[in-house]
Design a protein around this motif. Structure first.
Motif, PDB file in Angstrom:
ATOM      1  N   ASP A 241       0.952  -1.294   0.034  1.00 56.08           N
ATOM      2  CA  ASP A 241      -0.625   0.103  -0.042  1.00 56.08           C
ATOM      3  C   ASP A 241       0.913   1.845   0.138  1.00 56.08           C
ATOM      4  OD1 ASP A 241      -2.332  -1.082   0.367  1.00 56.08           O
ATOM      5  OD2 ASP A 241      -2.218  -1.184   2.049  1.00 56.08           O
ATOM      6  N   THR A 242       2.495   1.610   0.234  1.00 56.37           N
ATOM      7  CA  THR A 242       2.841   1.884   0.356  1.00 56.37           C
ATOM      8  C   THR A 242       4.184   1.596  -0.953  1.00 56.37           C
ATOM      9  OG1 THR A 242       3.989   1.950   2.256  1.00 56.37           O
ATOM     10  CG2 THR A 242       2.859   3.325   2.277  1.00 56.37           C
ATOM     11  N   TYR A 243       5.427   2.220  -1.667  1.00 57.26           N
ATOM     12  CA  TYR A 243       6.860   1.667  -2.138  1.00 57.26           C
ATOM     13  C   TYR A 243       7.072   0.905  -0.355  1.00 57.26           C
ATOM     14  CZ  TYR A 243      10.683   1.958  -4.567  1.00 57.26           C
ATOM     15  OH  TYR A 243      11.988   1.642  -5.108  1.00 57.26           O
ATOM     16  N   GLY A 244       7.021  -0.543  -0.730  1.00 50.92           N
ATOM     17  CA  GLY A 244       8.036  -1.798  -0.168  1.00 50.92           C
ATOM     18  C   GLY A 244       7.430  -2.145   1.153  1.00 50.92           C
ATOM     19  N   GLY A 245       6.125  -1.348   1.219  1.00 47.20           N
ATOM     20  CA  GLY A 245       5.210  -1.861   2.936  1.00 47.20           C
ATOM     21  C   GLY A 245       4.080  -1.643   2.769  1.00 47.20           C
ATOM     22  N   GLY A 246       3.501  -1.146   3.915  1.00 46.58           N
ATOM     23  CA  GLY A 246       2.529  -0.785   4.241  1.00 46.58           C
ATOM     24  C   GLY A 246       1.010  -2.243   3.988  1.00 46.58           C
ATOM     25  N   PHE A 247       2.050  -3.451   4.380  1.00 42.45           N
ATOM     26  CA  PHE A 247       1.487  -4.220   4.188  1.00 42.45           C
ATOM     27  C   PHE A 247      -0.061  -5.109   5.075  1.00 42.45           C
ATOM     28  CE2 PHE A 247       5.908  -6.049   3.664  1.00 42.45           C
ATOM     29  CZ  PHE A 247       5.714  -5.596   2.963  1.00 42.45           C
ATOM     30  N   ASP A 248      -1.284  -5.278   4.861  1.00 47.16           N
ATOM     31  CA  ASP A 248      -2.119  -5.710   5.393  1.00 47.16           C
ATOM     32  C   ASP A 248      -2.297  -7.502   5.004  1.00 47.16           C
ATOM     33  OD1 ASP A 248      -4.807  -6.072   6.093  1.00 47.16           O
ATOM     34  OD2 ASP A 248      -6.101  -4.759   4.319  1.00 47.16           O
ATOM     35  N   ARG A 249      -2.483  -7.848   6.582  1.00 45.25           N
ATOM     36  CA  ARG A 249      -2.240  -8.918   7.340  1.00 45.25           C
ATOM     37  C   ARG A 249      -3.381  -9.424   6.087  1.00 45.25           C
ATOM     38  NH1 ARG A 249      -2.816 -11.981  13.448  1.00 45.25           N
ATOM     39  NH2 ARG A 249      -3.061 -14.180  12.524  1.00 45.25           N
ATOM     40  N   GLN A 250      -4.805  -9.418   5.688  1.00 45.68           N
ATOM     41  CA  GLN A 250      -6.252  -9.546   5.492  1.00 45.68           C
ATOM     42  C   GLN A 250      -5.922 -10.265   3.652  1.00 45.68           C
ATOM     43  OE1 GLN A 250      -7.924 -11.136   7.265  1.00 45.68           O
ATOM     44  NE2 GLN A 250      -7.137 -10.354   8.440  1.00 45.68           N
ATOM     45  N   GLN A 251      -4.483  -8.751   3.136  1.00 47.86           N
ATOM     46  CA  GLN A 251      -4.222  -9.330   2.036  1.00 47.86           C
ATOM     47  C   GLN A 251      -2.917 -10.446   1.750  1.00 47.86           C
ATOM     48  OE1 GLN A 251      -3.899  -5.577   0.852  1.00 47.86           O
ATOM     49  NE2 GLN A 251      -6.103  -5.248  -0.012  1.00 47.86           N
ATOM     50  N   SER A 252      -2.536 -10.944   2.297  1.00 52.65           N
ATOM     51  CA  SER A 252      -1.060 -11.600   2.808  1.00 52.65           C
ATOM     52  C   SER A 252      -1.370 -13.090   2.288  1.00 52.65           C
ATOM     53  CB  SER A 252      -0.367 -11.518   4.469  1.00 52.65           C
ATOM     54  OG  SER A 252      -1.185 -12.646   5.028  1.00 52.65           O
ATOM     55  N   PHE A 253       0.033 -13.915   1.804  1.00 54.71           N
ATOM     56  CA  PHE A 253      -0.188 -14.604   1.412  1.00 54.71           C
ATOM     57  C   PHE A 253       0.159 -15.997   2.037  1.00 54.71           C
ATOM     58  CE2 PHE A 253       1.955 -18.377  -1.217  1.00 54.71           C
ATOM     59  CZ  PHE A 253       1.294 -18.791  -1.634  1.00 54.71           C
ATOM     60  N   GLU A 254      -0.665 -17.162   1.934  1.00 53.78           N
ATOM     61  CA  GLU A 254      -0.323 -18.495   2.917  1.00 53.78           C
ATOM     62  C   GLU A 254      -0.685 -19.455   1.958  1.00 53.78           C
ATOM     63  OE1 GLU A 254      -1.770 -19.049   6.362  1.00 53.78           O
ATOM     64  OE2 GLU A 254      -1.996 -17.094   6.927  1.00 53.78           O
ATOM     65  N   GLY A 255       1.347 -19.938   1.774  1.00 52.89           N
ATOM     66  CA  GLY A 255       1.424 -21.527   0.724  1.00 52.89           C
ATOM     67  C   GLY A 255       2.272 -21.567   0.557  1.00 52.89           C
ATOM     68  N   ASP A 256       3.064 -22.164  -0.678  1.00 54.20           N
ATOM     69  CA  ASP A 256       3.974 -22.093  -1.756  1.00 54.20           C
ATOM     70  C   ASP A 256       4.454 -21.415  -2.986  1.00 54.20           C
ATOM     71  OD1 ASP A 256       4.787 -23.407   0.506  1.00 54.20           O
ATOM     72  OD2 ASP A 256       4.288 -25.774  -0.638  1.00 54.20           O
ATOM     73  N   ILE A 257       5.092 -20.919  -2.929  1.00 55.38           N
ATOM     74  CA  ILE A 257       5.339 -19.998  -4.708  1.00 55.38           C
ATOM     75  C   ILE A 257       6.657 -20.917  -5.549  1.00 55.38           C
ATOM     76  CG2 ILE A 257       5.754 -18.219  -5.901  1.00 55.38           C
ATOM     77  CD1 ILE A 257       3.948 -16.298  -3.842  1.00 55.38           C
ATOM     78  N   THR A 258       6.282 -20.855  -6.520  1.00 56.19           N
ATOM     79  CA  THR A 258       8.118 -21.292  -7.342  1.00 56.19           C
ATOM     80  C   THR A 258       8.172 -20.687  -8.035  1.00 56.19           C
ATOM     81  OG1 THR A 258       9.886 -23.602  -8.073  1.00 56.19           O
ATOM     82  CG2 THR A 258       7.047 -23.703  -7.898  1.00 56.19           C
ATOM     83  N   ASP A 259       9.119 -20.899  -9.300  1.00 54.47           N
ATOM     84  CA  ASP A 259       8.850 -21.055 -11.091  1.00 54.47           C
ATOM     85  C   ASP A 259       8.568 -19.780 -11.271  1.00 54.47           C
ATOM     86  OD1 ASP A 259      10.107 -22.833 -11.190  1.00 54.47           O
ATOM     87  OD2 ASP A 259       8.021 -24.111 -11.656  1.00 54.47           O
ATOM     88  N   VAL A 260       8.942 -18.438 -10.509  1.00 52.43           N
ATOM     89  CA  VAL A 260       8.220 -16.465 -10.676  1.00 52.43           C
ATOM     90  C   VAL A 260       9.204 -16.409 -11.899  1.00 52.43           C
ATOM     91  CG1 VAL A 260       8.188 -14.759  -9.941  1.00 52.43           C
ATOM     92  CG2 VAL A 260       8.440 -16.540  -8.838  1.00 52.43           C
TER      93      VAL A 260
END
Length: 231
Positions: free
Chosen positions: A159-178
């Motif tokens: 929500d801001t450059y490099g920050g401003g995080f909202d727990r209700q919009q956060s990711f939980e799980g696994d990510i690969t091959d970006v």
């Protein structure tokens, strides 16, 4: 005093991680729980303006609430490029603050999803591919140009450059091959990526040569998407 000097010297070594490019072939990044703090910061291979792009990634999650898959912000715009899931079966695409929803797919909840997103400034055409199927073409921010040093984050929405995080919009799980390209790659290349076969790797973000840092409880583990890691 001597012990204090030793502590100060060691602190940067444990606070930062994986600052150099890493080959993450056959590996995944896991965020098993997110209280709004864990995230991964990616360093792209360029800072020049982006007038076209393709972003591909795979994710595994059992969440059906809102969560963020990919967030690119610049000093002038926090939602320059944002791939967001407001709910199950819905993907929201953001470019330079403009947004549209894609509702044409069924999620593989509790399984791997392969996602590719393309956008071209010249026409404004954008397409989302999920597990080998593509959306209809949509118009999003024609003529827009993404300028400024990008801040790219996995696991949180900026929500801001490099920050401003909202727990209700956060990711939980696994990510690969970006992977990230500064062009719209062909449907054939997207199919190759989806199938896990040989494809041209991203020239801006490349999972085989990824510069990144982690914050919070983020883990790098062997991937269970890449079946070759079983042998």
């Amino acid at each position: 005093m001597k012990e204090m000097k030793i502590f100060i010297f060691l602190l940067p070594l444990v606070a930062g991680s994986h600052a150099a490019g890493q080959d993450l072939s056959g590996r995944l990044i896991s965020i098993p729980a997110n209280d709004g703090k864990p995230f991964v910061q990616l360093t792209p291979a360029m800072e020049s303006p982006i007038s076209a792009m393709t972003m591909c990634m795979r994710f595994f999650s059992v969440l059906t609430r809102a969560q963020t898959l990919f967030s690119l912000a610049t000093p002038s715009q926090d939602n320059d490029l944002l791939l967001f899931k407001p709910s199950a079966k819905v993907y929201r695409l953001h470019v330079r603050g403009g947004a549209l929803d894609i509702t044409e797919f069924s999620d593989n909840v509790g399984g791997w999803n392969s996602v590719c997103w393309t956008w071209d400034s010249g026409s404004g055409l954008t397409v989302l591919w999920v597990n080998g199927k593509r959306s209809s073409r949509k118009l999003l921010q024609p003529g827009a140009l993404i300028t400024g040093t990008p801040s790219i984050i996995l696991g949180q929405e900026q929500d801001t450059y490099g920050g401003g995080f909202d727990r209700q919009q956060s990711f939980e799980g696994d990510i690969t091959d970006v992977h990230f390209w500064n062009e719209v790659i062909s449907p054939c290349e997207i199919n190759f990526y989806t199938e896990g076969t040989s494809f041209v790797h991203g020239n801006i973000l490349n999972w085989k040569d990824l510069q990144y840092t982690t914050t919070g409880k983020v883990f790098v583990e062997k991937s269970d998407f890449d079946r070759t890691t079983c042998f």
